[in-house]
Design an enzyme around this catalytic site. Sequence first.
Site, PDB file in Angstrom:
ATOM      1  CG  HIS A  62      -6.072   1.029   7.442  1.00  0.00           C
ATOM      2  ND1 HIS A  62      -5.399   1.382   7.896  1.00  0.00           N
ATOM      3  CD2 HIS A  62      -6.668   0.048   6.767  1.00  0.00           C
ATOM      4  CE1 HIS A  62      -5.046   1.091   6.913  1.00  0.00           C
ATOM      5  NE2 HIS A  62      -5.512   0.480   6.083  1.00  0.00           N
TER       6      HIS A  62
ATOM      7  CG  ASN B 236      -2.406   0.920   0.889  1.00  0.00           C
ATOM      8  OD1 ASN B 236      -2.316   0.930  -0.483  1.00  0.00           O
ATOM      9  ND2 ASN B 236      -3.256   0.675   2.035  1.00  0.00           N
TER      10      ASN B 236
END
EC number: 2.3.1.-
Length: 519
Positions: free
Chosen positions: A373, A342
Amino acid sequence: MATTSTTGSTLLQPLSNAVQLPIDQVNFVVCQLFALLAAIWFRTYLRSSKTSSFIRHVVATLLGLYLALFCFGWYALHFLVQSGISYCIMIIIGVENMHKYCFVFALGYLTVCQITRVYIFDYGQYSADFSGPMMIITQKITSLAYEIHDGMFRKDEELTSSQRGLAVRRMPSLLEYLSYNCNFMGILAGPLCSYRDYITFIEGRVHHRAPPGASGKEDMPCERAEPSPNVAVIQKLLVCGLSLFFHLTISKTLPVEYNIDEHFQATASWPTKVVYLYVSLLAARPKYYFAWTLADAINNAAGFGFRGYDENGTARWDLISNLRIQQIEMSTSFKMFLDNWNIQTALWLKRVCYERASLSPTIQTFILSAIWHGVYPGYYLTFLTGVVMTMAARAMRSNFRHYFIKPPQLKLLYDVLTWIVTQIAISYTVVPFVLLSVTPSFMFYSSWYYCLHIAGILVLLLPVKKTQRGKTPHENVQLSRSKQCDERENSLGQNSFSTTNNVCNQNQEIASRHSSLKQ
């Protein structure tokens, strides 16, 4: 039959039933494939050389909003609301403080939407929900706010080289802002890109650099025909196909939840538990490989993502790539794993938090990552565990790495051992991220007697060598060699960042990505 409800279109429900997948996931994949075709059309018929940037902005935005409506229905309005209010904040508040207000609003709006989705509508479901695109839009809103603040308020001498290269010197128009946030190439799965890179692509102002000459130095920018992304796109689509195949076959046979199965815990030996932990988390990664690689291929197919040429004159299409699979699977350190996983999110965390935090940047970065998140408790357990693991790994490498550089056989043994430890530590850390809830997460950690937590805390009690002052010349040479080996092992380009271990590499990021593309 796959009968899960969706807020998006039900046009593909027969296909969903046929492939036995939730309709949300089918909509997502089909829309991404449509975006791939649209990207090819966009590059072929709306090239910057023969189409105005206004038309390119309008088409990219309208296609993006259409895909969002198809996938998420009226929930796609959240994308416009979040972007619209953030733009008003930028205009009204002004460049001095807009970055703070935009950050608080965008992250707060995302969090409210995540709380609503998780605790009211769909707890524990890993479907393609509207908060996923909102996470990317939140990154773009906050990144751009900081880039405008840097470019229009702060003095150049106050900025790092990377901040100067990314700084935005004028306020974007509303169309440019919506195009950046909601374009069809990145509306569903990103990845994040800098505003200047995106505008450079739309306006066709890319300055190519010739490959290095005999001197090994990069030559001045020169005009070259835009390279074709076809080879890069085909390669990435092959990776997507393999990743999807593994996800639909192997991944389903190795569920992470089996790690907390009572019978498995009672009967399995420790070696079996360790091996299954690693294999089950390995099997959980292909779905991310599929989604991120497909998103990268879509951007490349549209002509976005060209970094420059390597030393052999080969075009590189990894400007906004989000992962490097080989380095992930062969990581010999926590940092190496995070540097390649990521990537664009890690860069975002660096730019808006890590390099701007005055107190405990590592801890602040992990907290921000957890909030971004979502609101599942498992996310927070993972990132709190990650703080301990990251700091412990840093201490171990600082204290012991330089003893294992020579001879090569000792170095190989060290690499094998650190690969094993790293893969187990990563798997141990991210189990709550997959399990989501508190109870199953603590069931897993208690079945392992919290052994890696305890080991990490004990390691942190070791004295960490923070400087080379006071060491013998032999030790300094060993440390220098260790650093060189680390750099060779982790040759990831200068734009990669670990959310935890990048203190020494902060100033190596790309200095001016908008005007020339780093090879």
